[in-house]
Write a protein that holds these residues in place. Structure first.
Motif, PDB file in Angstrom:
ATOM      1  N   LEU A 169       0.827  -1.201   0.000  1.00 44.97           N
ATOM      2  CA  LEU A 169       0.000   0.000   0.000  1.00 44.97           C
ATOM      3  C   LEU A 169       0.866   1.257   0.000  1.00 44.97           C
ATOM      4  N   PRO A 170       0.354   2.361  -0.524  1.00 42.54           N
ATOM      5  CA  PRO A 170       1.124   3.614  -0.474  1.00 42.54           C
ATOM      6  C   PRO A 170       1.202   4.158   0.950  1.00 42.54           C
ATOM      7  N   GLY A 171       2.256   4.909   1.237  1.00 44.22           N
ATOM      8  CA  GLY A 171       2.416   5.526   2.548  1.00 44.22           C
ATOM      9  C   GLY A 171       3.166   4.649   3.530  1.00 44.22           C
ATOM     10  N   ALA A 174      -1.561   2.497   8.067  1.00 43.34           N
ATOM     11  CA  ALA A 174      -2.905   2.144   7.615  1.00 43.34           C
ATOM     12  C   ALA A 174      -3.929   2.461   8.691  1.00 43.34           C
ATOM     13  N   LEU A 198      -7.281  12.192   4.558  1.00 42.04           N
ATOM     14  CA  LEU A 198      -6.130  11.649   3.831  1.00 42.04           C
ATOM     15  C   LEU A 198      -5.337  12.700   3.055  1.00 42.04           C
ATOM     16  N   THR A 205      -2.903   5.318   4.474  1.00 44.90           N
ATOM     17  CA  THR A 205      -3.819   4.704   3.517  1.00 44.90           C
ATOM     18  C   THR A 205      -4.978   4.094   4.304  1.00 44.90           C
ATOM     19  N   VAL A 207      -8.090   1.358   4.629  1.00 45.09           N
ATOM     20  CA  VAL A 207      -8.403   0.004   4.170  1.00 45.09           C
ATOM     21  C   VAL A 207      -9.769  -0.410   4.699  1.00 45.09           C
ATOM     22  N   LEU A 232      -8.842   9.776  -4.541  1.00 44.67           N
ATOM     23  CA  LEU A 232      -8.178   8.935  -3.538  1.00 44.67           C
ATOM     24  C   LEU A 232      -8.294   7.435  -3.864  1.00 44.67           C
ATOM     25  N   SER A 234      -6.281   5.279  -4.976  1.00 38.93           N
ATOM     26  CA  SER A 234      -5.167   4.429  -4.551  1.00 38.93           C
ATOM     27  C   SER A 234      -4.975   4.436  -3.037  1.00 38.93           C
ATOM     28  N   ARG A 235      -5.692   5.322  -2.331  1.00 43.99           N
ATOM     29  CA  ARG A 235      -5.451   5.469  -0.896  1.00 43.99           C
ATOM     30  C   ARG A 235      -6.653   5.112  -0.034  1.00 43.99           C
ATOM     31  N   ILE A 236      -7.773   4.764  -0.642  1.00 41.13           N
ATOM     32  CA  ILE A 236      -8.900   4.162   0.075  1.00 41.13           C
ATOM     33  C   ILE A 236      -9.164   2.835  -0.626  1.00 41.13           C
ATOM     34  N   VAL A 237      -8.688   1.769  -0.032  1.00 41.02           N
ATOM     35  CA  VAL A 237      -8.704   0.445  -0.646  1.00 41.02           C
ATOM     36  C   VAL A 237      -9.864  -0.360  -0.068  1.00 41.02           C
TER      37      VAL A 237
END
Length: 355
Positions: A169-171, A174, A198, A205, A207, A232, A234-237
């Motif tokens: 994950l980025p960053g 989590a 965020l 990130t 999740v 977002l 890529s940052r809210i999975v």
């Protein structure tokens, strides 16, 4: 049921020595199933127990309808521990047809029960409530037994940074919200809070782990539109439903856990996240006010309040070291108050009074 009797190995369990049936008559995996799966193997160490239905865990014998049939008109009573209406109905029906069942029901609901549930509850030999709040909605005496968690499986990782990096994950950190994606779980509250927070905290990130059922497809699509509008993606999975065995590792990747339910029976994810050492921000739903020491082992917020959630999360996101310290206190709280052994021991007391 004599305490001195040793537990019979799974491979030698038969209808003749069966003492406890744990039914799981629900095809879809749910929080009720999860709590049942955790405590059943502990109970199987105390009683000769069999699991009837899907999603059987390790550590308890799996029995089928043929095994159940062999119990008909047996002399010794067998505990039938239901956790859903259909399981109570099955127990009442089987007993009326000659099965020697003692019926137990666990109620986690924090609402007034339907007439059918009330009718079934009156026919149980014993009732267990998962909190004093749940007990207050029952119209008969009940034992309060709080849920426990497997503190070995849901344990802090040796290296949280490495656990996070493993996910790709980025960053660096989590923040999670687990459970079925739906309004009752406050999934929209979490997404709205993340869309605001965020951008300010690029090291985090978000999740979301949990199933999206067909009836919730439109709701989930609306959440994705909000995420896309905020840029977002890529940052809210949103992982969707995962195998049971994968979930503890996802807890270990979290620095912060957000429990955002609007309505909940107990809220097992509360103690799962705490056991894994995540800092906790929790809505005042389910057992949150009984589990969380506000400001010490977590922070409590009003249900459905995005502004309050943002205000509670931001200090922890600003100071991950403070979040880690809160997570350590949360883990200690679970070890002291919410172990599976304690839950199983209290349930066993109820069984022994009946047989």
């Amino acid at each position: 049921m004599r305490e001195t009797e040793p537990n019979v190995p799974i491979e030698t369990l038969s209808s003749g020595n069966l003492q406890l049936i744990v039914p799981n008559l629900h095809r879809r995996y749910s929080g009720v199933t999860a709590t049942n799966r955790m405590v059943a193997p502990k109970l199987a160490k105390l009683f000769r127990a069999g699991w009837l239905g899907s999603d059987a865990p390790e550590g308890i014998a799996r029995i089928g309808l043929a095994d159940l049939a062999k119990c008909w008109r047996r002399r010794d009573a067998v505990i039938w521990h239901a956790r859903r209406n259909n399981e109570m109905i099955a127990g009442v029906l089987l007993r009326s047809l000659g099965w020697p069942l003692k019926l137990v029901f666990t109620s986690a609901a924090q609402r007034h029960h339907s007439w059918i549930t009330r009718w079934l509850i009156r026919r149980m030999d014993a009732i267990i409530a998962t909190s004093e709040i749940s007990k207050s909605f029952l119209r008969r005496e009940a034992d309060v037994v709080m849920h426990g968690v497997d503190t070995g499986t849901y344990a802090p990782p040796a290296d949280r940074a490495a656990a996070f990096a493993e996910a790709g994950l980025p960053g660096r950190y989590a923040i999670g919200c687990f459970g079925r994606v739906r309004a009752q779980k406050g999934s929209d509250v979490f997404v709205d809070a993340m869309c605001r927070l965020l951008p300010r905290y690029p090291d985090f990130t978000a999740v979301m782990v949990g199933a999206i059922t067909p009836e919730q497809t439109a709701f989930a699509e609306d959440l994705r539109k909000r995420i896309d509008a905020a840029g977002l993606q890529s940052r809210i999975v949103i992982t969707g439903e995962l195998d049971i065995e994968e979930v503890p590792r996802w807890y270990q990747r979290l620095t912060i856990y957000a429990f955002t339910s609007r309505n909940e029976g107990f809220g097992l994810t509360l103690i799962e996240a705490m056991s894994a050492g995540a800092a906790l921000v929790a809505s005042r739903a389910g057992a949150a006010e009984l589990v969380v020491e506000d400001g010490v082992t977590g922070v409590l917020t009003p249900s459905g309040d995005v502004d309050a959630l943002v205000c509670a999360l931001e200090p922890l996101m600003r100071d991950p070291a403070a979040a880690a310290a809160m997570g350590e206190r949360a883990r200690a709280r679970v070890l002291e108050k919410f172990s599976l052994d304690a839950e199983a021991s209290r349930i066993a007391e109820v069984y022994r009074r009946l047989v």
